[in-house]
Design an enzyme around this catalytic site. Structure first.
Site, PDB file in Angstrom:
ATOM      1  N   ASP A   1       0.914  -1.224   0.003  1.00  0.00           N
ATOM      2  CA  ASP A   1      -0.223  -0.111  -0.087  1.00  0.00           C
ATOM      3  C   ASP A   1       0.979   1.229   0.034  1.00  0.00           C
ATOM      4  O   ASP A   1       2.048   1.160   0.268  1.00  0.00           O
ATOM      5  CB  ASP A   1      -1.002  -0.029   1.235  1.00  0.00           C
ATOM      6  CG  ASP A   1      -1.881   1.132   1.241  1.00  0.00           C
ATOM      7  OD1 ASP A   1      -2.064   1.764   0.392  1.00  0.00           O
ATOM      8  OD2 ASP A   1      -1.838   1.685   2.426  1.00  0.00           O
ATOM      9  N   SER A   2       0.399   2.548  -0.357  1.00  0.00           N
ATOM     10  CA  SER A   2       1.131   3.731  -0.322  1.00  0.00           C
ATOM     11  C   SER A   2       1.538   3.885   1.371  1.00  0.00           C
ATOM     12  O   SER A   2       2.420   4.664   1.640  1.00  0.00           O
ATOM     13  CB  SER A   2      -0.006   4.610  -0.549  1.00  0.00           C
ATOM     14  OG  SER A   2      -1.023   4.722   0.023  1.00  0.00           O
TER      15      SER A   2
ATOM     16  N   CYS B   1      -3.710  -0.895  -2.246  1.00  0.00           N
ATOM     17  CA  CYS B   1      -4.032   0.677  -2.367  1.00  0.00           C
ATOM     18  C   CYS B   1      -4.955   0.888  -3.662  1.00  0.00           C
ATOM     19  O   CYS B   1      -4.660   0.247  -4.689  1.00  0.00           O
ATOM     20  CB  CYS B   1      -2.479   1.103  -2.631  1.00  0.00           C
ATOM     21  SG  CYS B   1      -2.793   2.921  -2.988  1.00  0.00           S
TER      22      CYS B   1
ATOM     23  N   GLU C   1      -5.327   9.644   9.215  1.00  0.00           N
ATOM     24  CA  GLU C   1      -3.976   9.509  10.011  1.00  0.00           C
ATOM     25  C   GLU C   1      -3.863  10.214  11.204  1.00  0.00           C
ATOM     26  O   GLU C   1      -2.933   9.931  11.935  1.00  0.00           O
ATOM     27  CB  GLU C   1      -3.162  10.489   8.638  1.00  0.00           C
ATOM     28  CG  GLU C   1      -3.130   9.481   7.638  1.00  0.00           C
ATOM     29  CD  GLU C   1      -1.830   8.589   7.581  1.00  0.00           C
ATOM     30  OE1 GLU C   1      -0.802   8.722   7.984  1.00  0.00           O
ATOM     31  OE2 GLU C   1      -2.245   7.452   6.670  1.00  0.00           O
TER      32      GLU C   1
ATOM     33  N   CYS D   1     -10.958   3.145  -0.922  1.00  0.00           N
ATOM     34  CA  CYS D   1      -9.685   3.698  -0.421  1.00  0.00           C
ATOM     35  C   CYS D   1      -9.303   3.047   0.926  1.00  0.00           C
ATOM     36  O   CYS D   1     -10.379   2.603   1.884  1.00  0.00           O
ATOM     37  CB  CYS D   1      -9.707   5.141  -0.152  1.00  0.00           C
ATOM     38  SG  CYS D   1      -8.172   5.992   0.756  1.00  0.00           S
TER      39      CYS D   1
ATOM     40  N   HIS E   1      -8.071   3.858   3.531  1.00  0.00           N
ATOM     41  CA  HIS E   1      -8.275   4.398   5.068  1.00  0.00           C
ATOM     42  C   HIS E   1      -9.682   4.491   5.386  1.00  0.00           C
ATOM     43  O   HIS E   1     -10.121   4.653   6.537  1.00  0.00           O
ATOM     44  CB  HIS E   1      -7.941   5.854   4.983  1.00  0.00           C
ATOM     45  CG  HIS E   1      -6.497   6.257   4.788  1.00  0.00           C
ATOM     46  ND1 HIS E   1      -5.539   5.409   4.079  1.00  0.00           N
ATOM     47  CD2 HIS E   1      -5.635   6.712   5.926  1.00  0.00           C
ATOM     48  CE1 HIS E   1      -4.363   5.808   4.442  1.00  0.00           C
ATOM     49  NE2 HIS E   1      -4.551   6.306   5.328  1.00  0.00           N
TER      50      HIS E   1
END
Ligand code: DGL
Length: 266
Positions: free
Chosen positions: A12-13, A75, A153, A184, A186
């Site tokens: 993932d990023s 991702c 985050e 996504c 997140h």
């Protein structure tokens, strides 16, 4: 080593892809995973396709050193932009992105085929989700929600600002969709705020579960499924910040200990 005992690589990023890892681990407890989070270069969602492809190929190169039998692109941004290049470079590997499995799950679950997709700017701009869904008869509503990643985050999960942002982004979806793809890594963490904004009667589709179900089928059909329970997964990041321990715990729902460039589950 037997073919089936080789690990599965996942990248993932950043560490958001742990939401996908978590779902895969649950559905495929016999597998050993090597996870790479490209934290040094996060976010991918605001970058150009050319850059995202280069980063994705570099991540895959790192993971293939572990003799992986399959590669999961956790991702959404990489999946929507770099999957073809990855498949071209590693034709011998099972390579799975998150777009098609998530879209197929949405099509299966959606009662009226009115499907919303949210993701990063690059994911939505790529049009990959939209095209796949429209070609199969769905009416599609899509929107980039770039503020969600920094909110997660920051750890603002059950937070009034996150609820306000969700309402601002998703209020318009309320009367349009019956199903929403969380496109996504997140977004599953703020599922509650998203559900409140879009209407609690809506079906939310998460990438991890969708990918896990399809990956299991593919590995099984190729005799590559490992059945021994494993707890020796490896995790790597390309840059270390102390906050990763806190954020990784949010994604995984349990404590993690991160050492520079490597972290382990407690
Ligand atoms: N992992 C990215 C995705 O799923 C979100 C974070 C980023 O922009 O890199 O699209």
């Amino acid at each position: 080593m037997q073919e089936s005992e080789r690990p599965i690589g996942i990248f993932d990023s950043g560490i958001g892809g742990l939401t996908v890892y978590r779902a895969l681990k649950k559905l495929l407890p016999g597998e050993r995973f090597v996870y790479l989070g490209d934290t040094a270069r996060l976010p991918y969602g605001t970058k150009s396709p050319r850059t995202i492809i280069r980063f994705s190929l570099e991540n895959a190169e790192f993971l293939t050193k572990f003799d992986v039998k399959a590669l999961v692109v956790a991702c959404n941004t990489s999946s929507s932009v770099a999957l073809d290049e990855l498949k071209k470079k590693y034709p011998q590997l099972v390579i799975m992105g998150v777009i098609e499995p998530s879209a197929r799950m949405a099509l299966n679950l959606s009662p009226r085929k009115k499907i919303g997709v949210i993701g990063t700017e690059a994911t939505i701009r790529s049009g990959k989700y939209q095209k796949f869904l429209r070609e199969r008869g769905a009416e599609v509503f899509s929107k980039a929600c770039p503020l969600f990643v920094p909110l997660v985050e920051e750890g603002w999960i059950d937070h009034p600002v996150t609820r306000m942002v969700a309402e601002e982004y998703l209020g318009e979806f309320k009367n349009r969709v019956d199903t929403l793809i969380l496109g996504c890594t997140h977004y599953p963490v703020i599922k509650k705020a998203i559900s409140l904004a879009v209407g609690e009667d809506k079906i939310l589709v998460e990438s991890g579960e969708a990918v896990g179900i399809e990956l299991k089928k593919i590995l099984n059909s190729r005799g590559l499924l490992s059945r021994e329970n494993q707890d020796n997964d490896l995790f790597f990041v390309t840059d270390y910040l102390q906050k990763f321990e806190r954020v990784a715990s949010l994604f995984l729902g349990k404590k993690v200990k991160i050492e520079e460039r490597k972290f382990s589950l407690c």
